[in-house]
Design an enzyme around this catalytic site. Structure first.
Site, PDB file in Angstrom:
ATOM      1  N   HIS A 145       3.466  -6.959 -21.349  1.00 60.80           N
ATOM      2  CA  HIS A 145       2.430  -6.058 -20.842  1.00 60.80           C
ATOM      3  C   HIS A 145       1.567  -5.419 -21.931  1.00 60.80           C
ATOM      4  CE1 HIS A 145       4.335  -6.686 -17.022  1.00 60.80           C
ATOM      5  NE2 HIS A 145       3.502  -5.861 -16.418  1.00 60.80           N
ATOM      6  N   LYS A 184       6.517   4.130 -10.374  1.00 58.26           N
ATOM      7  CA  LYS A 184       5.368   4.334 -11.266  1.00 58.26           C
ATOM      8  C   LYS A 184       4.115   4.312 -10.411  1.00 58.26           C
ATOM      9  CE  LYS A 184       6.529   2.678 -15.912  1.00 58.26           C
ATOM     10  NZ  LYS A 184       6.262   1.659 -16.943  1.00 58.26           N
ATOM     11  N   HIS A 186      -3.964  -8.831 -12.609  1.00 60.94           N
ATOM     12  CA  HIS A 186      -2.901  -8.286 -13.458  1.00 60.94           C
ATOM     13  C   HIS A 186      -1.881  -9.384 -13.807  1.00 60.94           C
ATOM     14  CE1 HIS A 186       0.033  -5.482 -15.063  1.00 60.94           C
ATOM     15  NE2 HIS A 186       0.933  -5.904 -14.195  1.00 60.94           N
ATOM     16  N   ASN A 199       8.288  -3.984 -19.253  1.00 56.98           N
ATOM     17  CA  ASN A 199       6.947  -4.104 -19.817  1.00 56.98           C
ATOM     18  C   ASN A 199       6.796  -5.369 -20.668  1.00 56.98           C
ATOM     19  OD1 ASN A 199       4.425  -2.236 -21.078  1.00 56.98           O
ATOM     20  ND2 ASN A 199       5.307  -1.546 -19.155  1.00 56.98           N
ATOM     21  N   ARG A 230       1.400  18.887  -4.902  1.00 55.53           N
ATOM     22  CA  ARG A 230       2.386  18.578  -5.968  1.00 55.53           C
ATOM     23  C   ARG A 230       3.489  17.654  -5.491  1.00 55.53           C
ATOM     24  NH1 ARG A 230       1.956  24.270  -7.115  1.00 55.53           N
ATOM     25  NH2 ARG A 230       0.337  24.554  -8.672  1.00 55.53           N
ATOM     26  N   ARG A 257      14.013   1.095 -19.301  1.00 52.73           N
ATOM     27  CA  ARG A 257      12.933   0.675 -18.395  1.00 52.73           C
ATOM     28  C   ARG A 257      11.808  -0.058 -19.132  1.00 52.73           C
ATOM     29  NH1 ARG A 257      10.256   3.462 -13.113  1.00 52.73           N
ATOM     30  NH2 ARG A 257       8.762   1.788 -12.775  1.00 52.73           N
ATOM     31  N   GLU A 267       4.980 -11.927 -12.517  1.00 55.86           N
ATOM     32  CA  GLU A 267       5.954 -10.826 -12.662  1.00 55.86           C
ATOM     33  C   GLU A 267       7.362 -11.301 -12.270  1.00 55.86           C
ATOM     34  OE1 GLU A 267       5.446  -8.111 -14.222  1.00 55.86           O
ATOM     35  OE2 GLU A 267       3.541  -7.153 -13.699  1.00 55.86           O
ATOM     36  N   GLU A 309      11.527   5.936 -17.886  1.00 53.16           N
ATOM     37  CA  GLU A 309      11.303   5.109 -19.066  1.00 53.16           C
ATOM     38  C   GLU A 309      11.686   5.822 -20.368  1.00 53.16           C
ATOM     39  OE1 GLU A 309       7.762   2.722 -18.605  1.00 53.16           O
ATOM     40  OE2 GLU A 309       7.764   2.225 -20.732  1.00 53.16           O
ATOM     41  N   LYS A 313      14.441  -5.320 -10.784  1.00 51.34           N
ATOM     42  CA  LYS A 313      13.684  -4.072 -10.976  1.00 51.34           C
ATOM     43  C   LYS A 313      14.494  -2.865 -10.510  1.00 51.34           C
ATOM     44  CE  LYS A 313       9.495  -1.760 -11.202  1.00 51.34           C
ATOM     45  NZ  LYS A 313       8.070  -1.733 -11.228  1.00 51.34           N
ATOM     46  N   HIS A 323      -2.166  -5.580 -20.788  1.00 50.36           N
ATOM     47  CA  HIS A 323      -3.009  -4.424 -20.464  1.00 50.36           C
ATOM     48  C   HIS A 323      -4.258  -4.394 -21.342  1.00 50.36           C
ATOM     49  CE1 HIS A 323       0.370  -1.913 -18.335  1.00 50.36           C
ATOM     50  NE2 HIS A 323      -0.154  -2.851 -17.567  1.00 50.36           N
TER      51      HIS A 323
HETATM   52  N1  LIG Z   1       3.589   0.645 -10.421  1.00 46.26           N
HETATM   53  C1  LIG Z   1       4.137  -0.394 -10.981  1.00 46.26           C
HETATM   54  O1  LIG Z   1       5.300  -0.377 -11.386  1.00 46.26           O
HETATM   55  C2  LIG Z   1       3.343  -1.657 -11.098  1.00 46.26           C
HETATM   56  C3  LIG Z   1       3.984  -2.852 -11.372  1.00 46.26           C
HETATM   57  C4  LIG Z   1       3.253  -4.012 -11.435  1.00 46.26           C
HETATM   58  C5  LIG Z   1       1.880  -3.970 -11.212  1.00 46.26           C
HETATM   59  N2  LIG Z   1       1.292  -2.791 -10.928  1.00 46.26           N
HETATM   60  C6  LIG Z   1      -0.143  -2.748 -10.632  1.00 46.26           C
HETATM   61  O2  LIG Z   1      -0.385  -3.545  -9.463  1.00 46.26           O
HETATM   62  C7  LIG Z   1      -1.716  -4.038  -9.502  1.00 46.26           C
HETATM   63  C8  LIG Z   1      -1.698  -5.526  -9.233  1.00 46.26           C
HETATM   64  O3  LIG Z   1      -1.178  -5.767  -7.943  1.00 46.26           O
HETATM   65  P1  LIG Z   1      -1.669  -7.029  -7.076  1.00 46.26           P
HETATM   66  O4  LIG Z   1      -1.502  -8.250  -7.848  1.00 46.26           O
HETATM   67  O5  LIG Z   1      -1.040  -6.907  -5.766  1.00 46.26           O
HETATM   68  O6  LIG Z   1      -3.221  -6.808  -7.003  1.00 46.26           O
HETATM   69  P2  LIG Z   1      -4.164  -6.198  -5.869  1.00 46.26           P
HETATM   70  O7  LIG Z   1      -3.598  -5.005  -5.254  1.00 46.26           O
HETATM   71  O8  LIG Z   1      -5.493  -6.068  -6.513  1.00 46.26           O
HETATM   72  O9  LIG Z   1      -4.174  -7.370  -4.788  1.00 46.26           O
HETATM   73  C9  LIG Z   1      -4.683  -8.623  -5.161  1.00 46.26           C
HETATM   74  C10 LIG Z   1      -5.687  -9.124  -4.108  1.00 46.26           C
HETATM   75  O10 LIG Z   1      -4.965  -9.560  -2.983  1.00 46.26           O
HETATM   76  C11 LIG Z   1      -5.493  -8.954  -1.796  1.00 46.26           C
HETATM   77  N3  LIG Z   1      -4.381  -8.854  -0.859  1.00 46.26           N
HETATM   78  C12 LIG Z   1      -3.259  -8.133  -0.979  1.00 46.26           C
HETATM   79  N4  LIG Z   1      -2.446  -8.410   0.022  1.00 46.26           N
HETATM   80  C13 LIG Z   1      -3.044  -9.308   0.800  1.00 46.26           C
HETATM   81  C14 LIG Z   1      -2.671 -10.002   1.981  1.00 46.26           C
HETATM   82  N5  LIG Z   1      -1.474  -9.841   2.549  1.00 46.26           N
HETATM   83  N6  LIG Z   1      -3.561 -10.864   2.529  1.00 46.26           N
HETATM   84  C15 LIG Z   1      -4.765 -11.078   1.939  1.00 46.26           C
HETATM   85  N7  LIG Z   1      -5.154 -10.485   0.805  1.00 46.26           N
HETATM   86  C16 LIG Z   1      -4.297  -9.604   0.250  1.00 46.26           C
HETATM   87  C17 LIG Z   1      -6.072  -7.660  -2.276  1.00 46.26           C
HETATM   88  O11 LIG Z   1      -7.058  -7.193  -1.369  1.00 46.26           O
HETATM   89  C18 LIG Z   1      -6.650  -8.063  -3.626  1.00 46.26           C
HETATM   90  O12 LIG Z   1      -7.912  -8.632  -3.462  1.00 46.26           O
HETATM   91  C19 LIG Z   1      -2.235  -3.714 -10.867  1.00 46.26           C
HETATM   92  O13 LIG Z   1      -3.074  -2.593 -10.794  1.00 46.26           O
HETATM   93  C20 LIG Z   1      -1.000  -3.386 -11.685  1.00 46.26           C
HETATM   94  O14 LIG Z   1      -1.260  -2.510 -12.747  1.00 46.26           O
HETATM   95  C21 LIG Z   1       1.981  -1.641 -10.868  1.00 46.26           C
HETATM   96  O1  LIG Z   2       7.869  -0.619 -13.741  1.00 47.60           O
HETATM   97  C1  LIG Z   2       7.721  -0.708 -14.939  1.00 47.60           C
HETATM   98  O2  LIG Z   2       8.227   0.084 -15.731  1.00 47.60           O
HETATM   99  C2  LIG Z   2       6.912  -1.778 -15.512  1.00 47.60           C
HETATM  100  O3  LIG Z   2       6.654  -1.797 -16.671  1.00 47.60           O
HETATM  101  C3  LIG Z   2       6.472  -2.835 -14.554  1.00 47.60           C
HETATM  102  C4  LIG Z   2       5.212  -3.536 -15.002  1.00 47.60           C
HETATM  103  O4  LIG Z   2       5.320  -4.867 -14.531  1.00 47.60           O
HETATM  104  C5  LIG Z   2       3.961  -2.916 -14.369  1.00 47.60           C
HETATM  105  O5  LIG Z   2       2.844  -3.690 -14.648  1.00 47.60           O
HETATM  106  C6  LIG Z   2       3.710  -1.465 -14.691  1.00 47.60           C
HETATM  107  O6  LIG Z   2       2.605  -0.992 -13.962  1.00 47.60           O
HETATM  108  C7  LIG Z   2       3.397  -1.245 -16.097  1.00 47.60           C
HETATM  109  O7  LIG Z   2       3.664   0.058 -16.366  1.00 47.60           O
HETATM  110  P1  LIG Z   2       2.918   0.830 -17.515  1.00 47.60           P
HETATM  111  O8  LIG Z   2       3.713   2.067 -17.662  1.00 47.60           O
HETATM  112  O9  LIG Z   2       2.920  -0.022 -18.723  1.00 47.60           O
HETATM  113  O10 LIG Z   2       1.528   1.081 -17.024  1.00 47.60           O
END
Ligand SMILES: NC(=O)c1ccc[n+]([C@@H]2O[C@H](COP(=O)([O-])OP(=O)(O)OC[C@H]3O[C@@H](n4cnc5c(N)ncnc54)[C@H](O)[C@@H]3O)[C@@H](O)[C@H]2O)c1
Ligand SMILES: O=C(O)C(=O)C[C@@H](O)[C@H](O)[C@H](O)COP(=O)(O)O
Length: 518
Positions: A408, A303, A424, A405, A281, A401, A345, A397, A387, A412
């Site tokens: 998005h 998130k 993404h 989005n 947990r 927050r 982003e 959110e 951010k 999405h």
């Molecule tokens: N939690 C949040 O608030 C939030 C916010 C924005 C996006 N996201 C999520 O993040 C993901 C997208 O992230 P992303 O764009 O980093 O994609 P990703 O994690 O898929 O990475 C993109 C590619 O780059 C490669 N890579 C990463 N770092 C590298 C490095 N230093 N050298 C070489 N290759 C490298 C990875 O292996 C992958 O092939 C999505 O799933 C999205 O939903 C989450």
């Molecule tokens: O952190 C947040 O809040 C965001 O909305 C950041 C977004 O850029 C990101 O892609 C996030 O993963 C989207 O959140 P979600 O709740 O719509 O899945």
């Protein structure tokens, strides 16, 4: 330049390293001991003999107080300066570097430098005692420490210079505030965030395997690393992969005080955060984002989650990290298309909060695409600041927050329809153009051309294929921002003035799509 104070025991190299550091920074150097000698008009050894240690300490407190108030550069303090409560208080708001040294080398260095009164008799035993007694005091005031044993002066000065270039953004969310360290070599700071961990699970992909190995090697004796390689990108963001990680944590006997570290892009940090949020947990997670998008967005804000058959990120938890280590050097190996996707982003942060970001990209898109250049460094800092401020006031959110989005809702839906084969960031780029059309159509600010121009200058997509509206709409109807049957969109009243609206009609939504496909 601002003040950098060097502390440490006798023989740790405060003056020598401090001087070299000042030179590397192009800043003036000052030595508090030299100030005392100047005021007293005699060497420190004579002050001890003639006037006693207490008198020396009084002179020292005053010399340090004056130097901290006046000096702008590197300031070396005498080894015992931190004994004074008032001095330690004074140093609380200052950047302090603690130079460590082991006893044998301290003895050797002090034999060369004979002018130290406290070491006149039995230097080895005295040094051992001083080192032990004063260590907690050095640590109390220091921002970071460096072991100087066996090191050369130039290398130490360079390491400190690189560490000083690290900027820290503290995310003051409703739970425990945590730092986001931005700079070069920040990954080396991981040992500061281990807490009581005896085991560290390092989640990574093939693209970040070498860095994950390095992270494992940073752990001190007695802390075990388990490396877990995940499928790349969105293929790793599934419940099945999370379950494999939980099985592995179970097999390792991972406890509540152990630590998960996510080393990779946003997909890795989302999954690592989710694994940590659910195991027992909730165990601590530290993110080491290696993609631009991960650094400016995914790793910050708490998130976490996975994709399921129902849609993108629909299963997850809010689970803020213990720390985020953004090492700008990691972007060196990031493929250009992934760097550009991360810039989507960054541009989003520009439209919703910090238009200077847009100015920077528009002024020189090529510089924004130079992964290890100074423009990317500034863009990263600015986007993280946006951010951090938003999530600090609304972690879960409940309101504000949602502005993060922007773009998005449509993005999405595209990702799901494309079976998560789109990056993404690419989807967010198209989603922002969709949102810009909705803005214009609903009579708000018209930023369509500016949005398309800035995104296209980075090589990002700004259109989507025709004939997919019904499918897109169906997915957009289960967006997390929706309330009951009411769809909600993030739009812009003006540049940097986002708002969440719930009155966009079906016709307006379709019209925005038609314009996007044109
Ligand atoms: N939690 C949040 O608030 C939030 C916010 C924005 C996006 N996201 C999520 O993040 C993901 C997208 O992230 P992303 O764009 O980093 O994609 P990703 O994690 O898929 O990475 C993109 C590619 O780059 C490669 N890579 C990463 N770092 C590298 C490095 N230093 N050298 C070489 N290759 C490298 C990875 O292996 C992958 O092939 C999505 O799933 C999205 O939903 C989450
Ligand atoms: O952190 C947040 O809040 C965001 O909305 C950041 C977004 O850029 C990101 O892609 C996030 O993963 C989207 O959140 P979600 O709740 O719509 O899945």
């Amino acid at each position: 330049m601002s003040l950098v104070v060097i502390v440490g025991p006798p023989g740790s190299g405060k003056t020598t390293v401090g001087r070299a550091l000042a030179e590397a920074l192009g800043a003036p150097f000052r030595d508090a001991d030299a100030d005392i000698v100047a005021v007293a008009g005699k060497p420190i050894a004579d002050i001890f003999v003639d006037d006693g240690e207490e008198h020396f300490r009084a002179l020292e407190r005053e010399a340090v107080r004056r130097a901290v108030a006046e000096h702008d550069g590197v300031l070396a303090l005498g080894g015992g300066a931190v004994l004074a409560d008032s001095t330690r208080k004074l140093l609380a708001d200052t950047t302090v570097v603690h130079l460590r040294v082991d006893v044998a080398e301290a003895v050797r260095r002090n034999e060369i430098d004979k002018g130290r009164p406290l070491l006149a008799v039995n230097p080895r035993a005295t040094l051992r005692r001083l080192l032990e007694e004063r260590l907690p005091l050095y640590r109390e005031v220091a921002d970071f420490e460096i072991d100087t044993t066996g090191r050369d002066v130039a290398g130490l000065a360079e390491e400190i210079r690189a560490k000083l270039a690290v900027r820290t953004v503290v995310v003051n969310d409703a739970e425990t505030p945590y730092p986001v360290l931005i700079g070069r070599g920040t990954v080396e700071r991981l040992p500061e965030f281990l807490g009581k961990a005896a085991r560290v699970a390092v989640l990574h992909t093939a693209s970040t395997a070498a860095l994950a190995e390095r992270v494992g090697a940073l752990l001190p004796d007695g802390v075990e690393a388990t490396l877990m390689e995940l499928p790349d990108a969105e293929d790793g963001k599934t419940v099945a992969v999370a379950e494999q990680c939980w099985d592995a944590l179970g097999a390792e006997g991972f406890t509540r005080t152990d630590l998960v570290v996510g080393v990779g892009g946003g997909a890795v940090t989302d999954l690592a955060g989710f694994v940590a949020a659910c195991w027992l947990r909730g165990v601590a997670v530290v993110h080491v984002p290696t993609s631009l998008l991960g650094a400016v967005d995914a790793a910050v804000g708490g998130k976490t989650g996975v994709n399921t058959a129902a849609g993108k990120n629909l299963v997850g938890a809010f689970h803020p990290p213990r720390a985020v280590l953004v090492d700008l050097d990691n972007f060196a190996t990031l493929p250009g298309r992934d760097l550009a996707a991360g810039l989507a982003e960054v541009v989003k942060a520009g439209f919703i909060a910090d238009p200077v970001i847009l100015d920077l990209v528009e002024a020189d898109p090529a510089a924004a695409l130079d992964a290890t250049g100074p423009v990317v460094a500034e863009l990263v800092e600015r986007a993280i600041a946006v951010k951090a401020e938003v999530v600090a006031s609304d972690l879960k959110e409940g309101g504000l927050r949602a502005v993060l989005n922007y773009g998005h809702t449509f993005a999405h839906a595209v990702e799901k329809l494309e079976h998560y084969r789109w990056r993404h960031g690419d989807a967010v780029a198209v989603g922002m153009v969709y949102a810009a059309h909705l803005n214009a159509i609903t009579g708000r600010v018209d930023l369509v051309d500016r949005t398309k121009d800035v995104l296209e200058s980075l090589g990002l997509p700004t259109t989507y294929e025709a004939g997919r509206w019904d499918d897109l709409l169906q997915v957009m109807k289960i967006d997390k921002k929706n309330v009951g049957a009411t769809q909600r969109f993030v739009l812009l009243d003006a540049l940097a003035a986002p708002l969440v609206v719930d009155d966009v009609t079906a016709e307006q939504q379709r019209e925005a799509y038609e314009r996007l496909t044109a």
